[in-house]
Design a protein around this motif. Structure first.
Motif, PDB file in Angstrom:
ATOM      1  N   ARG A 196       0.833  -1.209   0.000  1.00 53.71           N
ATOM      2  CA  ARG A 196       0.000   0.000   0.000  1.00 53.71           C
ATOM      3  C   ARG A 196       0.867   1.259   0.000  1.00 53.71           C
ATOM      4  O   ARG A 196       0.548   2.245  -0.672  1.00 53.71           O
ATOM      5  CB  ARG A 196      -0.922  -0.012   1.221  1.00 53.71           C
ATOM      6  CG  ARG A 196      -1.880  -1.216   1.267  1.00 53.71           C
ATOM      7  CD  ARG A 196      -2.810  -1.132   2.464  1.00 53.71           C
ATOM      8  NE  ARG A 196      -3.601  -2.360   2.607  1.00 53.71           N
ATOM      9  CZ  ARG A 196      -3.368  -3.315   3.489  1.00 53.71           C
ATOM     10  NH1 ARG A 196      -2.350  -3.193   4.337  1.00 53.71           N
ATOM     11  NH2 ARG A 196      -4.143  -4.377   3.558  1.00 53.71           N
ATOM     12  N   LYS A 197       1.973   1.195   0.756  1.00 57.48           N
ATOM     13  CA  LYS A 197       2.834   2.367   0.856  1.00 57.48           C
ATOM     14  C   LYS A 197       3.471   2.708  -0.493  1.00 57.48           C
ATOM     15  O   LYS A 197       3.642   3.897  -0.831  1.00 57.48           O
ATOM     16  CB  LYS A 197       3.920   2.089   1.890  1.00 57.48           C
ATOM     17  CG  LYS A 197       4.822   3.285   2.183  1.00 57.48           C
ATOM     18  CD  LYS A 197       5.967   2.881   3.118  1.00 57.48           C
ATOM     19  CE  LYS A 197       5.396   2.328   4.426  1.00 57.48           C
ATOM     20  NZ  LYS A 197       6.511   2.003   5.383  1.00 57.48           N
ATOM     21  N   LYS A 198       3.805   1.711  -1.284  1.00 55.45           N
ATOM     22  CA  LYS A 198       4.501   1.920  -2.560  1.00 55.45           C
ATOM     23  C   LYS A 198       3.573   1.870  -3.766  1.00 55.45           C
ATOM     24  O   LYS A 198       4.043   1.892  -4.912  1.00 55.45           O
ATOM     25  CB  LYS A 198       5.620   0.884  -2.703  1.00 55.45           C
ATOM     26  CG  LYS A 198       6.689   1.067  -1.620  1.00 55.45           C
ATOM     27  CD  LYS A 198       7.740  -0.018  -1.637  1.00 55.45           C
ATOM     28  CE  LYS A 198       8.755   0.227  -0.528  1.00 55.45           C
ATOM     29  NZ  LYS A 198       9.779  -0.822  -0.421  1.00 55.45           N
ATOM     30  N   ASN A 199       2.284   1.805  -3.524  1.00 59.60           N
ATOM     31  CA  ASN A 199       1.280   1.896  -4.594  1.00 59.60           C
ATOM     32  C   ASN A 199       1.540   0.886  -5.728  1.00 59.60           C
ATOM     33  O   ASN A 199       1.536   1.243  -6.913  1.00 59.60           O
ATOM     34  CB  ASN A 199       1.243   3.314  -5.171  1.00 59.60           C
ATOM     35  CG  ASN A 199       0.850   4.350  -4.133  1.00 59.60           C
ATOM     36  OD1 ASN A 199      -0.077   4.133  -3.329  1.00 59.60           O
ATOM     37  ND2 ASN A 199       1.539   5.487  -4.115  1.00 59.60           N
ATOM     38  N   ILE A 200       1.747  -0.348  -5.354  1.00 66.44           N
ATOM     39  CA  ILE A 200       2.028  -1.369  -6.353  1.00 66.44           C
ATOM     40  C   ILE A 200       0.844  -1.552  -7.304  1.00 66.44           C
ATOM     41  O   ILE A 200       1.027  -1.747  -8.509  1.00 66.44           O
ATOM     42  CB  ILE A 200       2.384  -2.701  -5.671  1.00 66.44           C
ATOM     43  CG1 ILE A 200       3.646  -2.540  -4.805  1.00 66.44           C
ATOM     44  CG2 ILE A 200       2.586  -3.798  -6.707  1.00 66.44           C
ATOM     45  CD1 ILE A 200       4.876  -2.136  -5.574  1.00 66.44           C
ATOM     46  N   THR A 201      -0.372  -1.455  -6.780  1.00 63.40           N
ATOM     47  CA  THR A 201      -1.542  -1.620  -7.646  1.00 63.40           C
ATOM     48  C   THR A 201      -1.602  -0.519  -8.697  1.00 63.40           C
ATOM     49  O   THR A 201      -1.966  -0.771  -9.858  1.00 63.40           O
ATOM     50  CB  THR A 201      -2.837  -1.626  -6.808  1.00 63.40           C
ATOM     51  OG1 THR A 201      -2.785  -2.703  -5.854  1.00 63.40           O
ATOM     52  CG2 THR A 201      -4.055  -1.811  -7.692  1.00 63.40           C
ATOM     53  N   ASP A 202      -1.218   0.698  -8.339  1.00 63.09           N
ATOM     54  CA  ASP A 202      -1.200   1.785  -9.331  1.00 63.09           C
ATOM     55  C   ASP A 202      -0.146   1.534 -10.409  1.00 63.09           C
ATOM     56  O   ASP A 202      -0.358   1.842 -11.588  1.00 63.09           O
ATOM     57  CB  ASP A 202      -0.927   3.121  -8.639  1.00 63.09           C
ATOM     58  CG  ASP A 202      -2.094   3.592  -7.778  1.00 63.09           C
ATOM     59  OD1 ASP A 202      -3.213   3.070  -7.987  1.00 63.09           O
ATOM     60  OD2 ASP A 202      -1.882   4.443  -6.889  1.00 63.09           O
ATOM     61  N   ILE A 203       1.004   0.999 -10.007  1.00 61.42           N
ATOM     62  CA  ILE A 203       2.046   0.665 -10.989  1.00 61.42           C
ATOM     63  C   ILE A 203       1.538  -0.416 -11.940  1.00 61.42           C
ATOM     64  O   ILE A 203       1.762  -0.361 -13.161  1.00 61.42           O
ATOM     65  CB  ILE A 203       3.321   0.211 -10.272  1.00 61.42           C
ATOM     66  CG1 ILE A 203       3.873   1.324  -9.397  1.00 61.42           C
ATOM     67  CG2 ILE A 203       4.369  -0.255 -11.279  1.00 61.42           C
ATOM     68  CD1 ILE A 203       5.060   0.911  -8.548  1.00 61.42           C
ATOM     69  N   TYR A 204       0.835  -1.370 -11.387  1.00 58.38           N
ATOM     70  CA  TYR A 204       0.218  -2.418 -12.214  1.00 58.38           C
ATOM     71  C   TYR A 204      -0.754  -1.798 -13.213  1.00 58.38           C
ATOM     72  O   TYR A 204      -0.743  -2.158 -14.411  1.00 58.38           O
ATOM     73  CB  TYR A 204      -0.477  -3.436 -11.299  1.00 58.38           C
ATOM     74  CG  TYR A 204      -1.583  -4.224 -11.954  1.00 58.38           C
ATOM     75  CD1 TYR A 204      -1.302  -5.203 -12.885  1.00 58.38           C
ATOM     76  CD2 TYR A 204      -2.922  -3.981 -11.614  1.00 58.38           C
ATOM     77  CE1 TYR A 204      -2.335  -5.929 -13.482  1.00 58.38           C
ATOM     78  CE2 TYR A 204      -3.941  -4.700 -12.191  1.00 58.38           C
ATOM     79  CZ  TYR A 204      -3.651  -5.663 -13.136  1.00 58.38           C
ATOM     80  OH  TYR A 204      -4.671  -6.366 -13.718  1.00 58.38           O
ATOM     81  N   HIS A 205      -1.582  -0.897 -12.769  1.00 53.03           N
ATOM     82  CA  HIS A 205      -2.533  -0.235 -13.663  1.00 53.03           C
ATOM     83  C   HIS A 205      -1.809   0.528 -14.776  1.00 53.03           C
ATOM     84  O   HIS A 205      -2.249   0.523 -15.934  1.00 53.03           O
ATOM     85  CB  HIS A 205      -3.426   0.724 -12.874  1.00 53.03           C
ATOM     86  CG  HIS A 205      -4.497   0.039 -12.090  1.00 53.03           C
ATOM     87  ND1 HIS A 205      -5.255   0.690 -11.127  1.00 53.03           N
ATOM     88  CD2 HIS A 205      -4.950  -1.241 -12.094  1.00 53.03           C
ATOM     89  CE1 HIS A 205      -6.115  -0.153 -10.600  1.00 53.03           C
ATOM     90  NE2 HIS A 205      -5.952  -1.336 -11.177  1.00 53.03           N
ATOM     91  N   TYR A 206      -0.705   1.187 -14.415  1.00 56.12           N
ATOM     92  CA  TYR A 206       0.046   1.980 -15.392  1.00 56.12           C
ATOM     93  C   TYR A 206       0.530   1.094 -16.548  1.00 56.12           C
ATOM     94  O   TYR A 206       0.324   1.409 -17.728  1.00 56.12           O
ATOM     95  CB  TYR A 206       1.234   2.651 -14.696  1.00 56.12           C
ATOM     96  CG  TYR A 206       2.239   3.268 -15.638  1.00 56.12           C
ATOM     97  CD1 TYR A 206       1.992   4.507 -16.221  1.00 56.12           C
ATOM     98  CD2 TYR A 206       3.433   2.600 -15.943  1.00 56.12           C
ATOM     99  CE1 TYR A 206       2.923   5.059 -17.108  1.00 56.12           C
ATOM    100  CE2 TYR A 206       4.361   3.159 -16.802  1.00 56.12           C
ATOM    101  CZ  TYR A 206       4.102   4.389 -17.388  1.00 56.12           C
ATOM    102  OH  TYR A 206       5.012   4.943 -18.255  1.00 56.12           O
ATOM    103  N   TRP A 207       1.161   0.011 -16.208  1.00 61.50           N
ATOM    104  CA  TRP A 207       1.688  -0.866 -17.249  1.00 61.50           C
ATOM    105  C   TRP A 207       0.584  -1.600 -17.996  1.00 61.50           C
ATOM    106  O   TRP A 207       0.683  -1.819 -19.215  1.00 61.50           O
ATOM    107  CB  TRP A 207       2.652  -1.889 -16.645  1.00 61.50           C
ATOM    108  CG  TRP A 207       3.982  -1.292 -16.294  1.00 61.50           C
ATOM    109  CD1 TRP A 207       4.491  -1.051 -15.057  1.00 61.50           C
ATOM    110  CD2 TRP A 207       4.971  -0.848 -17.224  1.00 61.50           C
ATOM    111  NE1 TRP A 207       5.732  -0.483 -15.143  1.00 61.50           N
ATOM    112  CE2 TRP A 207       6.058  -0.348 -16.469  1.00 61.50           C
ATOM    113  CE3 TRP A 207       5.052  -0.804 -18.617  1.00 61.50           C
ATOM    114  CZ2 TRP A 207       7.202   0.170 -17.055  1.00 61.50           C
ATOM    115  CZ3 TRP A 207       6.201  -0.304 -19.210  1.00 61.50           C
ATOM    116  CH2 TRP A 207       7.257   0.182 -18.441  1.00 61.50           C
TER     117      TRP A 207
END
Length: 625
Positions: A519-530
Motif C-alpha cells: 500500500r505504501k509503494k502503490n504497487i496496484t497503481d504501478i500495475y494499472h500503469y503498465w
C-alpha cells in the motif's frame, strides 16, 4: 664323398621344385586339418627349426594365386602377404624328413657347414589367418608368425610372394560386403541398369561361394565371377555423387517431411492446450452436485465457523484464487495437514459467482479442522470494474475477443498457451487487488491452486523482506526465465526504463506479500500503469507474470528454492529428492495432476490428499488414475 653328397643335395632340391609346381589337387591326399597346420609351416610344430622357402629362388612363378587387400597399409612399411592354397598333410609327411635333413644336417669338416642363427621373432598370433593382409616390420631380424609357426621374414618376402590358404573364399566374402554396401547408396540406386547388374553379380558370387569352406570347394568359374564383381565395384566408385549434391538431394526430399512434422507439432500443441484448459467431466459433475446441495441447505448450514479469525493480523493468512473445487481442496487439506498449529491458520478462498456455491459446499462438507476458512466471489467487489481496472476493460474489448475466438484471422504466433480461457477471466488478475480486498491484513501467503504443501509454512512469515513487497523463488537458469523472455525490450516504453532484460525472473504460485509495503509503494497503481500501456499487447502477450515483473521491479526479495519447487506440470526430470525437500511443489504447466495427461510419477504427490471415498467424489465416479 663330398661330390656324392653334393649330388644328393641337388637331386633332393630338384625333387622339391617339381613337387611344388605340381597343382595342389594332384598331390592332395584328402582334406587337411587346417586347425592343426600353420601356413607355410614345415618341420616340427613348435616352429623352432622351421625352414623358410624362397619360392622365387627356385624359379617358381612370381605371380601369386590370390592377392590380399592391403588398403590399410602404407608406404615402405607395407608388406603385401599373398594368399594361396597350401600342401596337405600328405605332402608334408613325405617331405618333412628331407627338409629336416637339409636344415639340420652337419655337412662335415669341408667348410660348408653354416652356423645356426637365432633370430628375434615377432609374435603376431593375434593376427587372424583369415585376414586379407598381414604387415610386420621390426628391423632386419623381424619375422611373421601365425600361432606357433614362422610364416616368413622380410628378407624372404622381398624376394618372393608368401602364399596363404583359402584366399579366394576370403576375397569373395570381402567383395560381397563391399558390393552390398555400395548397393545401399542412393547414387547407386539412382542408376537402375547398374543396380540390376550389381544385384545379378552379387547373386552369382553368393551362389559360387555357397557353403564352401576352402578354395578347393569353389567352382572353376568363381574367379571369373569375382573379377566381374570387382569391375562393377570400380564402376560404382565412378558414379558416386559428391557429398554436397547428396545433401541437397536429401534436403529437398525431406523438406515435405519437415513441413509435415512442423504442422503435426502445432496440431499437437493445440490439442495439448485444449486438454490443459479443460476440466474432466468428473470435476464438472462434482461442481454441479455441490452447487445443488448448497442451495438445498438452509442459511444456517451455509455459515463457516471461526469467522472472528478472518481479520486477525496476528494469525497466518493464506489467499487462494481458484474456480477448481477439487484443486482448492487439495491445497487447503495439505497445508492444514502439515501445520504445526492449524488453529492459527486462516484460508481466504476467492472464486467467481458461478463456482461460489460449489466451493462453499465443499469446505462446509470437508472443514479444515481447527483452521478458519472463508469463501468469497469476485462479483461482490463491485469496485473492480472496467472504469477502475484496465484489465477488466481490456478483457471486455472486441480486439481481445477476436484474438481468442476468431483465431483463423490471427497469424500463427506460436503462443497458443495464451489462448487459454484463464486469461479471459478476471480471476487471474485478482491477485493485484489483495491489499484492497483484505484491508485489515498486513501479510499474506498467496497460493495457486495447482500446488501441494509438504511442510509447515509458518516460517515464511519470519522471513525478512528488507522493506520489499514480494518474497518469491527465482526461476532463472542460464539464459532461461530472464526478463527478456517475458517482455518486449525492443519497445521504447520498456527501453527507456531501468528494467534490466537480464534480470532473473521469479514465479507466482507461492509468494509472501507484505501488504503494508504494498500500500505504501502503490504497487496496484504501478500495475494499472503498465496494464494501460499494453492495450495492444505490444509490451507482452497475455498473462499476469509479465506485468507482475514490472509492477514488482526492485520490490522482490528472492527466497530459498527449497520453499517452492516448480515444473511438475511439464518437467519430467525433476529429482524426487528435490521434491521431498520442498515446502511447496507446483504443478505449473499443461500436465495438471487432475488430468489424464499428468506426469505419472508426480501425480501421487497430489492424489494422496484426495479422498476418493468421499461421497461427492464417489457419486461422480471419480477415481484415481
Amino acid at each position: 664323398m663330398a661330390t656324392w653328397r653334393r649330388s644328393a643335395v641337388l637331386a633332393t632340391l630338384w625333387t622339391l621344385v617339381i613337387v611344388c609346381v605340381i597343382p595342389f589337387d594332384l598331390i592332395s591326399n584328402g582334406a587337411s586339418n587346417d586347425d592343426d597346420e600353420s601356413p607355410l609351416g614345415f618341420g616340427d610344430e613348435s616352429g623352432e627349426n622351421s625352414m623358410l622357402l624362397d619360392l622365387e629362388a627356385f624359379g617358381m612363378a612370381k605371380e601369386p594365386m590370390e592377392i590380399a587387400h592391403t588398403d590399410s597399409l602404407s608406404d615402405s612399411d607395407q608388406l603385401e602377404v599373398e594368399l594361396a592354397a597350401l600342401p596337405t598333410n600328405g605332402f608334408r609327411s613325405e617331405k618333412d624328413g628331407i627338409v629336416n635333413q637339409l636344415t639340420n644336417q652337419e655337412i662335415g669338416n669341408n667348410g660348408l657347414e653354416k652356423p645356426k642363427e637365432r633370430q628375434e621373432k615377432i609374435d603376431v598370433s593375434a593376427v587372424n589367418p583369415k585376414d586379407a593382409s598381414v604387415l610386420v616390420k621390426q628391423g632386419n631380424n623381424s619375422e611373421i608368425r601365425t600361432e606357433n609357426h614362422i610364416i616368413a621374414s622380410p628378407s624372404k618376402l622381398s624376394r618372393g610372394p608368401i602364399i596363404f590358404h583359402d584366399a579366394m573364399i576370403h576375397r569373395l566374402k570381402d567383395q560381397l560386403t563391399k558390393a552390398k554396401a555400395s548397393l545401399s547408396l542412393q547414387s547407386t540406386l539412382s542408376d537402375s541398369n547398374f543396380t540390376k547388374e550389381l544385384c545379378t553379380q552379387i547373386r552369382d558370387v553368393q551362389r559360387a561361394l555357397g557353403d564352401a569352406t576352402k578354395d578347393s570347394d569353389l567352382p572353376k568359374n568363381a574367379e571369373d565371377k569375382l573379377k566381374a564383381l570387382e569391375e562393377s565395384l570400380t564402376k560404382s566408385k565412378q558414379i558416386q555423387d559428391d557429398c554436397p549434391a547428396v545433401v541437397r538431394k536429401l534436403d529437398a526430399k525431406y523438406q515435405p517431411v519437415r513441413n509435415k512434422l512442423r504442422d503435426d507439432k502445432r496440431f499437437a500443441s493445440v490439442l495439448t492446450q485444449n486438454v490443459a484448459k479443460s476440466l474432466p467431466r468428473e470435476i464438472h459433475c462434482l461442481a454441479l452436485r455441490l452447487t445443488a446441495q448448497y442451495y438445498a441447505s438452509s442459511s444456517s448450514q451455509q455459515q463457516f465457523p471461526n469467522v472472528e479469525k478472518l481479520e486477525d493480523p496476528k494469525l497466518y493468512h493464506y489467499v487462494l484464487i481458484s474456480d477448481n473445487v477439487l484443486a482448492a481442496g487439495v491445497v487447503v487439506k495439505s497445508a492444514v495437514y502439515f501445520a504445526n498449529e492449524p488453529e492459527n491458520h486462516v484460508f481466504h478462498i476467492l472464486t467467481d459467482e458461478i463456482h461460489y456455491a460449489a466451493m462453499s459446499m465443499w469446505f462446509l462438507a470437508n472443514p479444515p479442522g481447527e483452521a478458519a476458512i472463508e469463501v468469497r466471489y469476485m462479483e461482490e467487489f463491485s469496485w473492480i470494474n472496467s472504469s477502475y481496472s484496465p484489465a477488466m476493460k481490456q478483457l471486455e474489448s472486441d480486439s481481445l475477443i477476436d484474438f481468442y475466438f476468431k483465431t483463423r484471422n490471427v497469424l500463427p504466433d506460436g503462443n497458443l498457451k495464451y489462448r487459454n480461457p484463464k486469461y479471459l477471466s478476471m480471476l487471474n488478475h485478482l491477485r493485484f487487488y489483495i491489499p484492497e480486498i483484505f484491508p485489515k491484513l498486513n501479510k499474506v501467503i498467496f497460493l495457486d491452486d495447482d500446488i501441494v504443501v509438504q511442510q509447515d509454512l509458518t516460517g515464511l512469515w519470519s522471513i525478512d523482506l528488507k522493506g520489499m513487497v514480494n518474497g518469491a523463488v527465482e526461476t532463472c537458469r542460464d539464459d532461461f526465465h530472464r526478463f527478456s523472455q517475458y517482455l518486449n525490450f525492443s519497445n521504447p516504453l520498456i527501453v527507456k526504463t531501468d528494467v534490466d532484460p537480464q534480470s532473473c525472473g521469479w514465479a507466482f504460485g507461492m509468494n509472501i506479500f507484505d501488504l503494508v509495503e504494498w500500500r505504501k509503494k502503490n504497487i496496484t497503481d504501478i500495475y494499472h500503469y503498465w496494464q494501460n500501456l499494453n492495450d495492444n499487447r505490444s509490451l507482452w502477450q497475455l498473462g499476469t507474470l509479465p506485468v507482475g515483473l514490472l509492477a514488482f521491479w526492485k520490490q522482490t526479495m528472492p527466497i530459498s528454492k527449497t520453499w517452492h519447487v516448480l515444473g511438475l506440470g511439464y518437467n519430467r526430470e525433476i529429482s524426487h529428492d528435490d521434491i521431498k525437500q520442498a515446502a511447496v511443489i507446483h504443478f505449473n504447466g499443461n500436465s495438471k495432476p487432475w488430468l489424464e495427461t499428468a506426469i505419472p510419477h508426480f501425480r501421487r504427490y497430489w492424489t494422496r490428499f484426495v479422498d476418493y471415498d468421499q461421497v461427492y467424489l464417489r457419486d461422480c465416479k471419480m477415481k484415481s488414475f
